[in-house]
Every structure is written in C-alpha cells, then in structure tokens.
Enzyme design. Structure first.
Site: not given
Length: 559
Positions: A214, A263
């Site tokens: 956002d 990751e």
C-alpha cells in the site's frame, strides 16, 4: 479439463507464476459473511473457494483483514501479525490458504507500511512515553508553532482532508498523511524497518505467496528543518528528492525486502501501489532488485477510446521491457468507481479525484448513466485486457457486472473521504465496497444471515451469482470462459499490432496466433474469413459489433 490438470496448469512455472496471472482482489469485509454479523470474514472466503476455482483465477489478493477500528476500511492496522477477531482467527486464515493452494490458487496479502492505526501498541506506547522517548521516534512527532505550540508545525493538508498534523495531550503534534487515526511511521527508525521484515516473514511462513504494498511511494520522508509551506511543498518536483513522495531512498527498503522474499522457494512476489510522476519513476519499484512489479493504473483514467488504450498498452509494454518485469492491467479496485459505471458516463462525467499525481474517477453518480452501454463497454475492455501480455487484476463483483452503488445515505456511509473531503470528492469509495450478492433472495442476497454492513440495492438481485451462474449469456459466464481460454491460449509476453484501417478498432496478435479485436466504435467491423475462428465473443454476419471484443484462435490452437 480435469481438476487435476487444471491445478497442474495453474502451478506450472512456479517461480514466474505472477508474470501473466489473473489476480482476483477480495475486499474481505464485503465478500462473504460466514457468522452472520453483517461483516465479511475469512471463513466466508473459505466458503466460496469453489466459486473462486470455477472462476478460473490464478491468485487472490486480500485487502487488509488485520485488527482494525475501520477508520479507513481496514487500512488502519492495529496489529500486522494477526486477524481481526470479527473476521476470524489465524487458524481460519491457515485453513483458507490451504484450501486455495489445494486448488492451485495463490494468496497475496496487503501490507500497509506507511502508517499504523492509532490503536497500534507502538502508538499507544508513544502517547504514554512522552516527548523525546524512543517510542515516539517510531513515528513523526514535532513541536507546534505559535506562542504555546498551539499551531501545527506546517499548513500541510491530509489526503483525506483537514490538517496533516494532530495534537496530542502533552502538546506535541504527529504527522498523518491520511486519516487522523493513521499516524505515519518513521522509516528512518531501524526498529520500524526490522519489524516489517518480521511481518513479511510471518506471513510468508504461513504460506502467503506475495504482497501488495500500500502507498509504496510514501514511506521515506525528509522532514529536516525548516519545513516548507504547503505552497512550497506542492512546487517541489517529484524527482526522487521530494520531502514526502517517491523518494529515491525508499528503494533501499525494498532492496532489503527483496532479500527476504528471496529467502523462500519459490521467492515471494510483491507489487507496488505507487502513484508516481513518470514511467521511469514507476519502473524503479518494478525492478528485480526491489518489489518486482508495480501497478499500472493508467486505464483507470482513460475513457473507452481506442487511441487512449493503444497508447497506454504500448507505453506499459515498453516499460516492462525496460524493467524486465511484467505489467499489470487494472480497470477497477476498492478505491475507484467500478468500470461498468465509468463507461456508462460521458467522459467520466468530469468526476475525478487526485491521488498522488494521477486522477481517478470517484463517487457513485446515478444520473446521466447508460447502464447497458457501460456494461457492454466493460465486457469489451475486460476481454481486451485478458488478452494482453502481463498480469490482470480483477476486483470482486466485476465478474457479475456490478455497477457502482450510489443509493447510500450519508448516515450509512463509512468512507472517511466522504466525511472529510480532501483529494477525494463526491460520494467517496463506499459505492464500490458494497457486499456482493450471492443469491437473488435473502436478507443480504446470500452475503450473510442479516443485513450487510453497507446497504445493498434491490437491483442486486438480477446480478446475484446464482442467477448469473445459470445463465450462459451472463457476465459471470463470460468471465469464466475468458479465464479458461486465457489459460489455454497463453503465449509469450509480446504482441504485434495489426492495422485495421479504422481508428476506432484495435487488433493485435500474440506469438502463437491468438488475436484480439476490439471495436470501440458503433459501426460493425468486418472480420472476413477470420470470423470462422472466433472462439470468444459474438460476431454478427461475420462482423464485430460496436463496443465489443472477440478472440480469434486458429484451428488447432485450442485442443
């Protein structure tokens, strides 16, 4: 296509699934209400997983479902690592993710990093801790002006109207770019940065596949003294050095986020909501070293016009080539007037609001609208978009052909933009957030057991999902078939324009021979011998009718 093959198709090329995905935005409080309290919830979404699978989407994007006082429809987050108790539990969330994944549908969640709720434990701690405390350094506090600090630090105005500063009990002021209940975070603070890395890992570990960020362009700020006046602030170019908007240093944050995303196997994805001044500025958010993708909102401000569409398509595909990302096509979302309404109004009816540097239609005008034309044009525009390279973001209810709901009284409205003015005008955003009609009857058209939290008009009955599912000519049936064929026909991320001899007709071909023809005008467009290869959309006497789109696929392309 069997269910097993459908899931296999959806999960193919796992790491790059987002590049040409059809993503369905769910506004949880208005999607489905499982516990009958009038508010949509996570179990409600779980109850509609079969519907989502039949629709044929690749992913869902959930607008905020976190604990919130709903000062801004959930974008005032009190806890980033939990579910609002009115919407369910973390266990409900896990069950929903598992059910969607079992059907090959990925899950994207909203992250709101610019501001918290004023009920967030950090902000409550800051209020209690007082001036000069480490707790206040997580936010943006300043001393006021005037003899006793009774005036705000600047004359800046919030996006939602009124001063961008709010005074607290001990006399200091805090900065809020949006609602008073949404204090901005201080992204120079290492604690803030580290906490959001924890949040990203928290949801990734729960199986979330990606994140929608956002107001991604507003996190970092330079509030060193002396602070400029509002007039001076407005005159500063948004070139990477503006005090509040689209600063170059925000990309240091997203580079760190990218390391977290990577990751995981496959890497988590992200898409930026970034209202910025130029394509070059937007490209920074879509870089592979950053968020990887950025929303292209250009069609939200375009009329139903062939020249505008072609320019926007060509420009955004060129930008994608530059960034190595894929573009995103959007016609509706939770912040703008539904496109079936926009396209039924003359030239957006002159109703626009400013968000950042872009102008977006707002409100829910109910006068001067040609609803049949709006829906016809909406079908045409959607089929054009679904044929383009890149990902397409669909907003809940557009697959039913829903119009904007204008008939909401002031007492029933919830959007702070309606009450506070600011850069949104008209009736605010409630009209596109009205809960969905699932059945033609019932106290809330099947949304839940009682009346919905926003009033649903009587005309919703004709647009209910059960009515449209039984009608092969409905908008829902059109979306289902388009999304099914899109998966079958999907090709490399390029297109070639085909000249039509008419300024109001666009035609392009994908590398495998799939063609899309959109007639923006009112006179039929003759397809000639290609009419026999139309696989979606209606032709009349071998011609594409006005304000409509057809898909063409050579024999053998569809098995």
């Amino acid at each position: 296509m069997t269910d097993a093959l459908l899931v296999e198709t959806r999960t193919a090329d796992t790491a790059a699934w987002w590049r040409q995905a059809a993503v369905y935005q769910i506004y949880p409080r208005s999607f489905a209400d499982a516990n009958g309290d009038g508010l949509g919830d996570i179990p409600g979404i779980l109850s509609r997983v079969d519907y989502l699978e039949k629709l044929g989407i690749d992913a869902v994007w959930l607008s905020p479902f976190y604990p919130s006082a709903l000062a801004d429809g959930g974008y005032d987050v009190a806890d980033y690592r939990d579910v609002d108790p009115r919407l369910g539990t973390l266990e409900d969330f896990d069950a929903m993710v598992a059910a969607l994944h079992a059907r090959g549908i990925r899950v994207v969640v909203d992250i709101v990093p610019n501001h918290t709720s004023d009920l967030h434990e950090w902000f409550q701690e800051a209020l209690a801790a007082g001036r000069g405390s480490a707790a206040r350094e997580r936010f943006i506090f300043r001393e006021g002006k005037g003899e006793n600090g009774e005036l705000p630090p600047t004359d800046w105005v919030s996006v939602f109207g009124g001063s961008a500063w709010e005074r607290v009990e001990d006399g200091q002021w805090y900065f809020h770019n949006f609602a008073v209940e949404q204090p901005d975070l201080n992204w120079d603070n290492p604690e803030v940065r580290e906490d959001f890395l924890t949040t990203l890992r928290f949801w990734s570990d729960r199986g979330v596949d990606g994140f929608r960020i956002d107001v991604a362009h507003m996190l970092t700020k330079d509030l060193s003294e002396p602070l400029p006046s509002r007039a001076e602030l407005d005159a500063i170019p948004q070139d990477g050095n503006h005090p509040l908007i689209d600063r170059d240093d925000v990309h240091e944050i997203y580079a760190e986020w990218r390391r977290v995303f990577d990751e995981y196997d496959p890497p988590r994805t992200a898409v930026a909501e970034a209202w910025v001044s130029t394509p070059e500025r937007r490209a920074k958010y879509a870089s592979a070293e950053g968020l990887g993708q950025a929303f292209n909102f250009d069609l939200l401000v375009a009329d139903f016009d062939a020249e505008e569409f072609r320019t926007i398509i060509a420009d955004n595909l060129a930008q994608s080539d530059t960034t190595g990302s894929s573009t995103t096509w959007v016609l509706s979302n939770h912040d703008v007037t539904r496109h079936a309404t926009r396209y039924g109004l003359p030239a957006l009816n002159g109703r626009h609001v400013k968000q950042g540097t872009e102008w977006v239609a707002a409100g829910g005008p109910d006068e001067g609208i040609d609803r049949e034309q709006g829906l016809r044009r909406a079908h045409a525009a959607t089929l054009l978009l679904l044929g383009l390279p890149g990902s397409t973001y669909l907003y809940q209810g557009e697959e039913l052909g829903l119009q904007e709901v204008a008939e909401i009284t002031p007492e029933e409205r919830q959007d702070p933009t309606f009450f506070r003015g600011g850069e949104f005008d008209g009736l605010g955003r409630d009209g596109c957030r009205v809960p969905l009609p699932w059945t033609a009857s019932g106290p809330s058209f099947g949304f839940g057991a009682v009346e919905a939290h926003l009033p649903q008009p009587a005309w919703f009955a004709a647009f209910a999902a059960d009515v449209e599912a039984a009608d092969p000519s409905s908008t829902l049936s059109l979306y289902r078939e388009a999304l099914r064929l899109r998966r079958v026909l999907q090709a490399d991320e390029s297109l070639q324009w085909i000249e039509t001899g008419r300024a109001d007709v666009l035609r392009f071909a994908r590398p495998n021979g799939w063609q899309v023809v959109t007639n923006f005008g009112t006179e039929p467009f003759d397809l000639g011998k290609d009419a026999v290869d139309v696989v979606l959309g209606a032709v009349d006497g071998g011609a594409v009718p006005g304000e409509s789109t057809v898909w063409i696929a050579p024999a053998g392309l569809i098995g």
